[in-house]
Design a protein around this motif. Structure first.
Motif, PDB file in Angstrom:
ATOM      1  N   VAL A 125       0.844  -1.196   0.000  1.00 19.50           N
ATOM      2  CA  VAL A 125       0.000   0.000   0.000  1.00 19.50           C
ATOM      3  C   VAL A 125       0.878   1.245   0.000  1.00 19.50           C
ATOM      4  O   VAL A 125       1.880   1.323   0.717  1.00 19.50           O
ATOM      5  CB  VAL A 125      -0.927   0.014   1.231  1.00 19.50           C
ATOM      6  N   ASP A 159      -5.524   8.210   4.431  1.00 17.99           N
ATOM      7  CA  ASP A 159      -6.281   7.208   3.662  1.00 17.99           C
ATOM      8  C   ASP A 159      -5.443   5.957   3.419  1.00 17.99           C
ATOM      9  O   ASP A 159      -5.939   4.831   3.546  1.00 17.99           O
ATOM     10  CB  ASP A 159      -6.737   7.792   2.321  1.00 17.99           C
ATOM     11  N   GLU A 160      -4.173   6.159   3.067  1.00 15.07           N
ATOM     12  CA  GLU A 160      -3.282   5.024   2.831  1.00 15.07           C
ATOM     13  C   GLU A 160      -3.033   4.251   4.128  1.00 15.07           C
ATOM     14  O   GLU A 160      -3.001   3.012   4.129  1.00 15.07           O
ATOM     15  CB  GLU A 160      -1.962   5.505   2.244  1.00 15.07           C
ATOM     16  N   GLN A 165      -5.783   1.891   4.927  1.00 18.93           N
ATOM     17  CA  GLN A 165      -5.685   0.642   4.164  1.00 18.93           C
ATOM     18  C   GLN A 165      -4.669  -0.311   4.801  1.00 18.93           C
ATOM     19  O   GLN A 165      -4.912  -1.514   4.898  1.00 18.93           O
ATOM     20  CB  GLN A 165      -5.272   0.942   2.724  1.00 18.93           C
ATOM     21  N   ARG A 175      -5.714  -3.969   6.496  1.00 20.34           N
ATOM     22  CA  ARG A 175      -5.084  -5.231   6.095  1.00 20.34           C
ATOM     23  C   ARG A 175      -4.456  -5.935   7.299  1.00 20.34           C
ATOM     24  O   ARG A 175      -4.621  -7.143   7.488  1.00 20.34           O
ATOM     25  CB  ARG A 175      -4.012  -4.967   5.032  1.00 20.34           C
TER      26      ARG A 175
END
Length: 342
Positions: A31, A186-187, A190, A194
């Protein structure tokens, strides 16, 4: 009766397996860092088509952004073995010679903190990277002779947090240099989502956002905070899920505030603002005031405080910026407005 040591070893192996699972194994799973990922993808595909070792790679950027993970991905996607080492471990040319001579054809050699290698080893590495050979000196004085030793072709992946300390001849021998940047929220969400799935913890969207906001733009910190949240939920509630209140309570317990500042960050700001009137104050004086080494304050605390605009570096010393006063709720000495606590 089962041996407690066997149970402890099994637990350690489980934790290591989880730690490994948190690292993505391919560029498609990784990511963030879209530009570096695209450049690496092209470099590796070209090497695969030509059936050769990939060019040497230098990964530069702050700690915790994924340099080691990318090195592992390079080896995995090249279908080559990976050898791990670090700059501080290579303090003599002989250390590097032993390492290089043991590499198998096509092997990927990862050297973390490569800027901390001994100068004699750096000079040996120049020839190894360019011509895949090294010169071994035998004997001393006038009778010393140089014996060339051929090396198997390899790919060097170097990682550095201070690329400016690398000598130009070494930097120029890397075929590709990737500069890693801090992550956006936002990253980070993610990354956390995960990792939470790997750890078996369900997090609502607001809990994900809360952890991301306190992670200082760094996946390593995000994963560390997530594990502390998991521990808190395991002890105080549901082992399989954590709410926003769980996240807030866990991070408050570990002294991580709403924007990711920890105890040492706040101690530095508090000393600068309350004890030294906002500065300027010298680094060594500031370090003594908080009971830490100057190098720790400079390399661990300052980069983030400077990045978020709380601290400034001037020729006369460190100064507190208006945002630092706002965060601490302190009136500025120049008569600035009183800021509310954040």
């Amino acid at each position: 009766m089962a041996d407690p040591r066997d149970a402890a070893e099994a637990l350690d192996e489980t934790e290591l397996a989880i730690e490994g699972a948190l690292r993505p194994s391919s560029l498609s799973e990784f990511v963030g860092q879209p530009k570096v990922r695209g450049q690496l993808q092209l470099l590796l595909q070209a090497a695969r088509i030509q059936e050769r070792s990939a060019d040497h790679i230098l990964l530069a950027g702050p700690p915790g952004l994924g340099k080691t993970t990318l090195a592992m991905i390079v080896a995995h996607e090249s279908e080559r073995p990976l050898r791990l080492s670090s700059g501080p471990a290579i303090q003599h040319a002989g250390d590097l010679a032993a390492l290089l001579s043991s590499l198998t054809p096509g092997e990927v050699l990862f050297i973390d903190e490569i800027h901390r290698m001994a100068r004699s080893a750096e000079e040996m590495l120049y020839l190894a990277m360019e011509d895949f050979r090294i010169d071994i000196m035998v004997g001393k004085g006038a009778g010393a002779t140089s014996i060339p030793l051929e090396l198997a072709p390899f790919t060097l992946v170097g990682a550095t947090t201070r690329s400016g300390l690398l000598p130009n001849p070494l930097r120029d021998r890397f075929g590709f240099t990737g500069h890693l940047e801090y992550y956006g929220e936002d990253e980070l969400e993610q990354v956390i989502a995960r990792s939470a799935a790997v750890l078996g913890v369900r997090l609502p969207a607001d809990a994900l956002s809360e952890i991301a906001r306190r992670s200082r733009g760094t996946p390593r910190i995000a994963n560390r905070l997530l594990r502390r949240v998991r521990d808190y939920a395991l002890v105080h509630g549901d082992a399989d899920s954590a709410s926003l209140s769980d996240v807030q309570a866990a991070l408050e317990l570990y002294d991580v505030d709403a924007i990711g500042l920890d105890r040492l960050d706040r101690a530095v700001l508090d000393a600068l603002v309350r004890r030294f009137g906002g500065g300027p104050v010298g680094l060594s004086t500031l370090a003594v005031a908080v009971g830490e080494e100057a190098e720790t304050v400079e390399s661990v605390v300052e980069p983030y405080l400077v990045r978020i605009g709380f601290l400034g570096r001037t020729p006369r010393g460190r100064i507190a910026m208006p945002e630092a006063y706002a965060h601490l709720g302190v009136t500025r000495p120049d008569g600035g407005a009183l800021f509310d606590d954040l």
